[in-house]
Design an enzyme around this catalytic site. Structure first.
Site, PDB file in Angstrom:
ATOM      1  N   ASP A 118       0.812  -1.123   0.113  1.00 20.33           N
ATOM      2  CA  ASP A 118      -0.029   0.043  -0.110  1.00 20.33           C
ATOM      3  C   ASP A 118       0.738   1.097   0.086  1.00 20.33           C
ATOM      4  O   ASP A 118       1.913   1.100   0.780  1.00 20.33           O
ATOM      5  CB  ASP A 118      -0.895  -0.078   1.299  1.00 20.33           C
ATOM      6  CG  ASP A 118      -1.995   0.863   1.242  1.00 20.33           C
ATOM      7  OD1 ASP A 118      -1.923   2.217   1.122  1.00 20.33           O
ATOM      8  OD2 ASP A 118      -3.197   0.415   1.244  1.00 20.33           O
ATOM      9  N   GLY A 136      -4.857   4.955   2.430  1.00 22.94           N
ATOM     10  CA  GLY A 136      -4.795   3.960   3.684  1.00 22.94           C
ATOM     11  C   GLY A 136      -4.276   4.561   4.765  1.00 22.94           C
ATOM     12  O   GLY A 136      -3.415   5.575   4.623  1.00 22.94           O
ATOM     13  N   GLN A 144      -6.960   4.003  -7.746  1.00 27.36           N
ATOM     14  CA  GLN A 144      -7.572   5.612  -7.618  1.00 27.36           C
ATOM     15  C   GLN A 144      -9.135   5.308  -7.613  1.00 27.36           C
ATOM     16  O   GLN A 144      -9.832   4.705  -8.585  1.00 27.36           O
ATOM     17  CB  GLN A 144      -7.118   6.324  -8.843  1.00 27.36           C
ATOM     18  CG  GLN A 144      -7.295   7.583  -8.821  1.00 27.36           C
ATOM     19  CD  GLN A 144      -8.891   7.881  -8.987  1.00 27.36           C
ATOM     20  OE1 GLN A 144      -9.146   8.458  -7.912  1.00 27.36           O
ATOM     21  NE2 GLN A 144      -9.357   7.708 -10.027  1.00 27.36           N
ATOM     22  N   ILE A 145      -9.683   5.782  -6.677  1.00 23.89           N
ATOM     23  CA  ILE A 145     -11.023   5.277  -6.366  1.00 23.89           C
ATOM     24  C   ILE A 145     -12.158   6.433  -6.498  1.00 23.89           C
ATOM     25  O   ILE A 145     -13.502   6.455  -6.395  1.00 23.89           O
ATOM     26  CB  ILE A 145     -11.376   4.656  -5.174  1.00 23.89           C
ATOM     27  CG1 ILE A 145     -11.217   6.096  -3.751  1.00 23.89           C
ATOM     28  CG2 ILE A 145     -10.805   3.611  -4.743  1.00 23.89           C
ATOM     29  CD1 ILE A 145     -12.107   5.504  -2.530  1.00 23.89           C
ATOM     30  N   TYR A 152     -13.221   6.573 -14.387  1.00 21.71           N
ATOM     31  CA  TYR A 152     -12.962   5.434 -13.404  1.00 21.71           C
ATOM     32  C   TYR A 152     -13.678   4.320 -13.850  1.00 21.71           C
ATOM     33  O   TYR A 152     -12.993   3.088 -13.952  1.00 21.71           O
ATOM     34  CB  TYR A 152     -13.745   6.018 -12.388  1.00 21.71           C
ATOM     35  CG  TYR A 152     -13.571   4.976 -10.832  1.00 21.71           C
ATOM     36  CD1 TYR A 152     -12.547   4.595 -10.142  1.00 21.71           C
ATOM     37  CD2 TYR A 152     -14.991   4.298 -10.889  1.00 21.71           C
ATOM     38  CE1 TYR A 152     -12.831   3.430  -9.287  1.00 21.71           C
ATOM     39  CE2 TYR A 152     -15.002   3.327  -9.547  1.00 21.71           C
ATOM     40  CZ  TYR A 152     -14.041   2.784  -9.146  1.00 21.71           C
ATOM     41  OH  TYR A 152     -14.283   2.023  -7.932  1.00 21.71           O
ATOM     42  N   VAL A 205     -21.164   8.085   1.004  1.00 21.41           N
ATOM     43  CA  VAL A 205     -22.152   8.953   1.467  1.00 21.41           C
ATOM     44  C   VAL A 205     -22.510   8.487   3.114  1.00 21.41           C
ATOM     45  O   VAL A 205     -22.682   9.474   3.894  1.00 21.41           O
ATOM     46  CB  VAL A 205     -23.600   9.052   0.925  1.00 21.41           C
ATOM     47  CG1 VAL A 205     -24.368   7.478   0.875  1.00 21.41           C
ATOM     48  CG2 VAL A 205     -24.511  10.155   1.294  1.00 21.41           C
ATOM     49  N   ARG A 207     -29.364   3.840  -3.975  1.00 23.98           N
ATOM     50  CA  ARG A 207     -28.091   2.858  -4.312  1.00 23.98           C
ATOM     51  C   ARG A 207     -28.339   1.849  -3.547  1.00 23.98           C
ATOM     52  O   ARG A 207     -29.223   1.528  -2.654  1.00 23.98           O
ATOM     53  CB  ARG A 207     -26.985   3.958  -3.446  1.00 23.98           C
ATOM     54  CG  ARG A 207     -26.629   5.006  -4.228  1.00 23.98           C
ATOM     55  CD  ARG A 207     -25.759   5.008  -5.660  1.00 23.98           C
ATOM     56  NE  ARG A 207     -25.489   6.247  -6.062  1.00 23.98           N
ATOM     57  CZ  ARG A 207     -26.550   6.764  -7.134  1.00 23.98           C
ATOM     58  NH1 ARG A 207     -27.723   6.500  -7.499  1.00 23.98           N
ATOM     59  NH2 ARG A 207     -25.925   7.863  -7.613  1.00 23.98           N
TER      60      ARG A 207
END
Ligand SMILES: NC(=O)c1ccc[n+]([C@@H]2O[C@H](COP(=O)([O-])OP(=O)(O)OC[C@H]3O[C@@H](n4cnc5c(N)ncnc54)[C@H](O)[C@@H]3O)[C@@H](O)[C@H]2O)c1
Length: 307
Positions: free
Chosen positions: A31, A36, A75-76, A141, A184, A208
């Site tokens: 990592d 993180g 990469q989120i 993404y 969220v 969601r």
């Protein structure tokens, strides 16, 4: 089993690491700590602070005699992927491809990949989306996750590497970053703990599919089964509106806090929900954590973090 978890100091990765260690596996984590945190890391792991793009990663595979790679480093952020698609491509496509190549070179048997259901299916045509729903990503993404998935399938066909693609819905729980644009539940918990109003973009009727991180970690344990290859959705099959979610969290907080509404965010999907029947049929997995129960645990986590 000797398992490498990339992104094991992150939100989902840290829970998977704990589940693997509890099941008796030997776990190595790589990592770069870009999001993180060291305090999320299980003390029993062999930890390397290194970027997945660093060529020395292959040395780690060799020296740790890795048998399975569970790839969660990425990469989120959707908006970051729009702002800097090249960075996203480097992390999410090139990074994954380098790991796949090293896996084949150093005799790794299995490769598990964290993908996205919401980012993959885009504005859904049918509900809930099964794995054969058309892939129509709306962001760089989603495009890079789809491309990485295709590389996994290629490595399965060409080199016989056993590959498992797990397409998650919206994962929530302890360790999630409350300062990002997504997540969220974490964002609203953090705001409520700090006596701030939750801010909903749009009318709050968008839906969601919220899945607890402990259910996702359990699925990653089952995914170690050599018979588990291919693409699988992991979600609850339940659509939850952001209005309902917010109502639950405000109630859990026990605070008299109103909700604020802001403009709709462009490119945001209206409805997102996944059909998990395929993984259920193959590996007897089903979500165990009820939304309300998971929200209480998550809120308590953020409250304890503050104190
Ligand atoms: N959170 C969700 O709801 C969700 C939904 C679908 C898919 N996913 C996927 O699950 C995975 C984990 O997501 P998360 O929510 O836990 O995010 P996270 O940011 O908490 O975890 C990602 C981890 O990877 C590390 N990392 C990032 N880039 C790296 C790099 N180049 N080299 C080494 N380490 C790197 C970060 O430091 C972090 O520890 C990602 O692949 C993400 O796309 C998450």
């Amino acid at each position: 089993m000797n398992i490498l978890v990339t992104g094991g100091a992150g939100f989902i990765g840290s829970h998977i690491v704990n589940t693997y260690i509890k099941a008796g596996h030997r776990v190595t984590v790589i990592d770069n700590l870009s999001s993180g945190k060291l305090q999320f890391l299980n003390p029993k792991v062999n930890f390397y602070e290194i970027d997945i793009l660093n060529p020395d990663v292959s040395e780690i595979l060799k020296s740790e005699k890795i048998e399975t790679i569970n790839h969660h480093a990425a990469q989120i952020s959707v908006s970051e992927s729009v702002a800097d698609p090249l960075f996203d491509v480097n992390s999410n496509i090139i990074g994954t491809l380098q790991l796949l190549q090293s896996a084949v070179s150093f005799g790794v048997n299995k490769f598990i990949f964290a993908s996205t259901g919401g980012g993959m299916y885009g504005e859904q045509i049918f509900f809930p989306a099964s794995e054969d729903h058309p892939c129509q990503p709306l962001s760089p993404y989603g495009i890079s996750k789809l491309c990485a998935e295709n590389y996994l399938t290629y490595f399965f066909t060409k080199y016989g590497l056993s590959t498992t693609i797990l397409r998650y819905s919206n994962v929530f729980g302890p360790h999630q970053n409350p300062y990002g644009e997504a997540g969220v539940v974490a964002i609203f918990c953090e705001r409520l703990v700090n006596n701030k109003k939750p801010l909903i973009y749009g009318d709050g009727k968008q839906t969601r599919d919220f899945i607890s991180v402990s259910d996702i970690a359990q699925a990653n344990l089952l995914a170690l089964d050599p018979a588990c290859t291919g693409i699988f959705n992991l979600g609850t099959g339940i659509e939850t509106s952001i209005n309902y979610l917010t109502k639950c969290l405000v109630k859990i907080s026990n605070k008299n806090i109103a909700t604020e509404y802001g403009p709709v965010r462009s490119g945001e999907q209206r409805r997102s929900v996944l059909d998990y029947k395929k993984f259920h049929k193959g590996f007897a997995w089903k979500p165990e954590v009820q939304l309300e129960q998971g929200l209480v645990e998550t809120y308590n986590y953020f409250q304890n973090e503050r104190s």
